[in-house]
Design an enzyme around this catalytic site. Structure first.
Site, mmCIF file in Angstrom:
data_model
loop_
_atom_site.group_PDB
_atom_site.id
_atom_site.type_symbol
_atom_site.label_atom_id
_atom_site.label_comp_id
_atom_site.label_asym_id
_atom_site.label_seq_id
_atom_site.Cartn_x
_atom_site.Cartn_y
_atom_site.Cartn_z
ATOM 1 N N SER A 117 -45.189 89.600 -15.052
ATOM 2 C CA SER A 117 -43.927 89.212 -14.196
ATOM 3 C C SER A 117 -43.236 90.355 -13.564
ATOM 4 O O SER A 117 -42.920 91.346 -14.373
ATOM 5 C CB SER A 117 -42.948 88.101 -14.893
ATOM 6 O OG SER A 117 -41.958 87.983 -14.209
ATOM 7 N N HIS A 139 -41.448 89.506 -5.497
ATOM 8 C CA HIS A 139 -41.713 89.069 -6.715
ATOM 9 C C HIS A 139 -43.367 88.627 -7.100
ATOM 10 O O HIS A 139 -43.836 88.058 -5.994
ATOM 11 C CB HIS A 139 -41.063 87.783 -7.078
ATOM 12 C CG HIS A 139 -41.600 86.786 -8.142
ATOM 13 N ND1 HIS A 139 -42.160 85.697 -7.610
ATOM 14 C CD2 HIS A 139 -41.526 86.968 -9.597
ATOM 15 C CE1 HIS A 139 -42.652 85.164 -8.919
ATOM 16 N NE2 HIS A 139 -41.965 85.512 -9.887
#
Length: 300
Positions: A90, A104
């Site tokens: 992540s 992201h």
């Protein structure tokens, strides 16, 4: 299915991404290895107050548990109460320059094992872009690279995953998207393990080509207090999404994950104002009018 192969890939991807981001910023990431008492481990890599990144994190986690959290069984009610294994990379980057967008990336792999049954597996992930000031060439480049990541696997995947991204990264309580989208997929187990794994890998491999050219174009653009103030205001939307809507955040918290690593995604400086509206005709208003709308960026 071989979860160890996925783990090796994710750790290698993490290292390669960090190496290039360190070269971009000129500062090193802090590396923090951790163990989870309930089962699992991770490597949290964070940069703060860098030359380019005000905050950024590239995190790997690998956790095991006896019972899947509710956030993971919403679409798999038949797996409620099953033991599970989850691993993923992540990434969230918050550049200091307001002209450089937040971004992201997530790529992940789940397995769940019903009592006395065979393990069920699926992949998920995606990448998206959250600009504070809109640049058409940046949006087009990001979406074209997302398209290129999926094109080898079939023409149907990009429109499907783009729409999924637009629908997922949406603040329902604000009736507005978080950013300009990208691609998103979950519960992915099509054809066979090798096909699904390859698709996830290709998404991971296309992140830096999608984002770095944009970052390099915008990180030296002049800005002042007005732009920083608007950036802090719009970052508030990012916080709201992550804490209210994001399934990954909920899964991490519900599974007893490492709080510092989970909340690393939040920007360091944020502002909220009561019922604030941008000035008509301003660049801030243009973001809402031309970029925070559903759009086919490939056709621009």
């Amino acid at each position: 299915m071989n979860s160890e192969t996925v783990k090796i890939y994710l750790l290698d991807l993490q290292e390669r991404i960090i190496n290039l981001l360190e070269k971009t910023d000129g500062n090193a990431f802090q590396r923090d290895a951790w163990q989870r008492p309930e089962g699992g481990e991770g490597l949290t890599c964070v940069i703060e107050e860098g030359n380019v990144f005000e905050r950024g994190g590239v995190n790997f986690s690998h956790v095991r548990g006896q019972k899947l959290p509710a956030s993971a069984t919403a679409k798999h009610p038949e797996l409620a109460g099953c033991g599970f294994e989850a691993m993923g990379l992540s990434l969230v980057l918050h550049p200091r320059n307001p002209h450089a967008p937040t971004t992201h990336l997530n790529v992940r792999f789940f397995t769940a094992t019903p009592p006395g049954g065979e393990a069920v597996w699926w992949f998920g992930g995606g990448m998206d872009l959250t600009p504070y000031y809109g640049y058409t060439e940046d949006a087009v480049h990001f979406h074209r690279t997302c398209h290129a990541a999926l094109a080898p696997f079939g023409a149907e995947y990009h429109p499907r995953f783009k729409r999924w991204c637009d629908e997922y990264f949406y603040l329902g309580h604000r009736n507005e998207p978080r950013g300009i989208g990208g691609i998103f997929f979950d519960d992915f187990q099509e054809r066979d393990f090798d096909f699904s794994f390859s698709l996830m890998q290709n998404v991971g491999e296309h992140f830096l080509p999608a984002y770095l050219p944009i970052l390099q174009r915008r990180s030296t653009t002049p800005y002042g207090e007005r732009e920083r103030d608007f950036q802090a205001y719009r970052r508030g939307r990012y916080v709201e999404f992550n804490l209210v809507w994001d399934r990954g955040t909920l899964f991490g918290l519900q599974s007893g994950g490492r709080t510092e690593s989970i909340l690393m995604s939040l920007p360091p400086i944020v502002k909220w104002r009561y019922d604030w509206r941008p000035e008509t005709g301003s660049e801030e208003e243009r973001l809402y009018r031309e970029f925070l709308v559903a759009k086919d960026w490939l056709g621009q």
